[in-house]
Design a protein around this motif. Sequence first.
Motif, PDB file in Angstrom:
ATOM      1  N   ARG A 122       1.459  22.023  36.371  1.00  0.00           N
ATOM      2  CA  ARG A 122       1.071  22.189  34.970  1.00  0.00           C
ATOM      3  C   ARG A 122       1.887  23.281  34.282  1.00  0.00           C
ATOM      4  N   ARG A 123       2.209  23.034  33.023  1.00  0.00           N
ATOM      5  CA  ARG A 123       2.787  24.023  32.107  1.00  0.00           C
ATOM      6  C   ARG A 123       4.118  24.596  32.596  1.00  0.00           C
ATOM      7  N   ASN A 124       4.880  23.811  33.330  1.00  0.00           N
ATOM      8  CA  ASN A 124       6.210  24.242  33.753  1.00  0.00           C
ATOM      9  C   ASN A 124       7.261  23.729  32.771  1.00  0.00           C
ATOM     10  N   VAL A 158       0.229  15.654  37.537  1.00  0.00           N
ATOM     11  CA  VAL A 158       1.325  16.215  36.758  1.00  0.00           C
ATOM     12  C   VAL A 158       0.845  16.259  35.310  1.00  0.00           C
ATOM     13  N   GLY A 159       0.505  17.447  34.838  1.00  0.00           N
ATOM     14  CA  GLY A 159      -0.085  17.582  33.519  1.00  0.00           C
ATOM     15  C   GLY A 159      -1.596  17.693  33.619  1.00  0.00           C
ATOM     16  N   LYS A 164      -4.099  18.992  26.480  1.00  0.00           N
ATOM     17  CA  LYS A 164      -2.722  18.722  26.101  1.00  0.00           C
ATOM     18  C   LYS A 164      -1.797  19.876  26.469  1.00  0.00           C
ATOM     19  N   THR A 165      -2.252  21.096  26.310  1.00  0.00           N
ATOM     20  CA  THR A 165      -1.401  22.257  26.567  1.00  0.00           C
ATOM     21  C   THR A 165      -1.132  22.472  28.054  1.00  0.00           C
ATOM     22  N   ASP A 166      -1.766  21.713  28.922  1.00  0.00           N
ATOM     23  CA  ASP A 166      -1.485  21.807  30.362  1.00  0.00           C
ATOM     24  C   ASP A 166      -0.295  20.955  30.778  1.00  0.00           C
ATOM     25  N   GLY A 167       0.299  20.246  29.835  1.00  0.00           N
ATOM     26  CA  GLY A 167       1.426  19.389  30.162  1.00  0.00           C
ATOM     27  C   GLY A 167       2.685  20.179  30.475  1.00  0.00           C
ATOM     28  N   ASN A 168       3.583  19.553  31.218  1.00  0.00           N
ATOM     29  CA  ASN A 168       4.885  20.125  31.533  1.00  0.00           C
ATOM     30  C   ASN A 168       5.908  19.688  30.489  1.00  0.00           C
ATOM     31  N   ARG A 195      -0.089  13.721  29.534  1.00  0.00           N
ATOM     32  CA  ARG A 195       0.058  14.806  28.555  1.00  0.00           C
ATOM     33  C   ARG A 195       1.240  15.733  28.844  1.00  0.00           C
ATOM     34  N   ASN A 196       2.341  15.127  29.284  1.00  0.00           N
ATOM     35  CA  ASN A 196       3.579  15.865  29.480  1.00  0.00           C
ATOM     36  C   ASN A 196       4.566  15.546  28.365  1.00  0.00           C
TER      37      ASN A 196
END
Length: 201
Positions: A122-124, A158-159, A164-168, A195-196
């Motif tokens: 997440r969030r990469n 993945v995500g 939504k803000t946890d997406g890569n 949500r990436n």
Amino acid sequence: ILVKYTAGTIGGNGTNEACIIKNCQTNGATPWLNDDRNGYGVMVIGNSNCTIKYCTITNYQSAGIAVIGKNTTAGAATQNPIPNIFDNSIRGSDSNPSAVARSNDGWYTGILVSYGGRGTIRRNVLSDHYNSAGTNAAGSVIGVGAGIYLIDVRTITVGSTSTKTDGNVSANNEYGLMVNVTNGAIPVTSLTIQRNNFVYN
């Protein structure tokens, strides 16, 4: 950095730059031309359930973070690693796709998860991974450049399914995300990819 059969955290809380990992490759002027698949920023094996977060990872030969399982069968899932990979910046060396020197039989990727590996990603931010080896005469991919590369994985997110803000963000890679399933026993339901943002790949 090798993480084997353990928990713990690599990185920090993001208040300051917590962890810089770089120059992870074999010797030589062009190590990416080797087909030995060496050179990882962080490798997670065994049944490790560590957290990798707020790291900046650059200048690696094969993968910034690699999660390598032991067995792809469902009954052996708990033998495989299941890390949390959050809030990292993972940047390859190929910012200009029209001038890629890397051409090898293997992978060049920000995050690699394979052979039953599990986890949450997440969030990469992942960028600049290309491999011009392409496909062979039979049309099979022999060289992969990807922000995230999943090979025969189990139970991976993945995500996020809800936030939504946890997406890569995977940008300026040959492939933003590549999924390769060679074992028909692995169900598609083991993959959650939502949500990436995949842009300019």
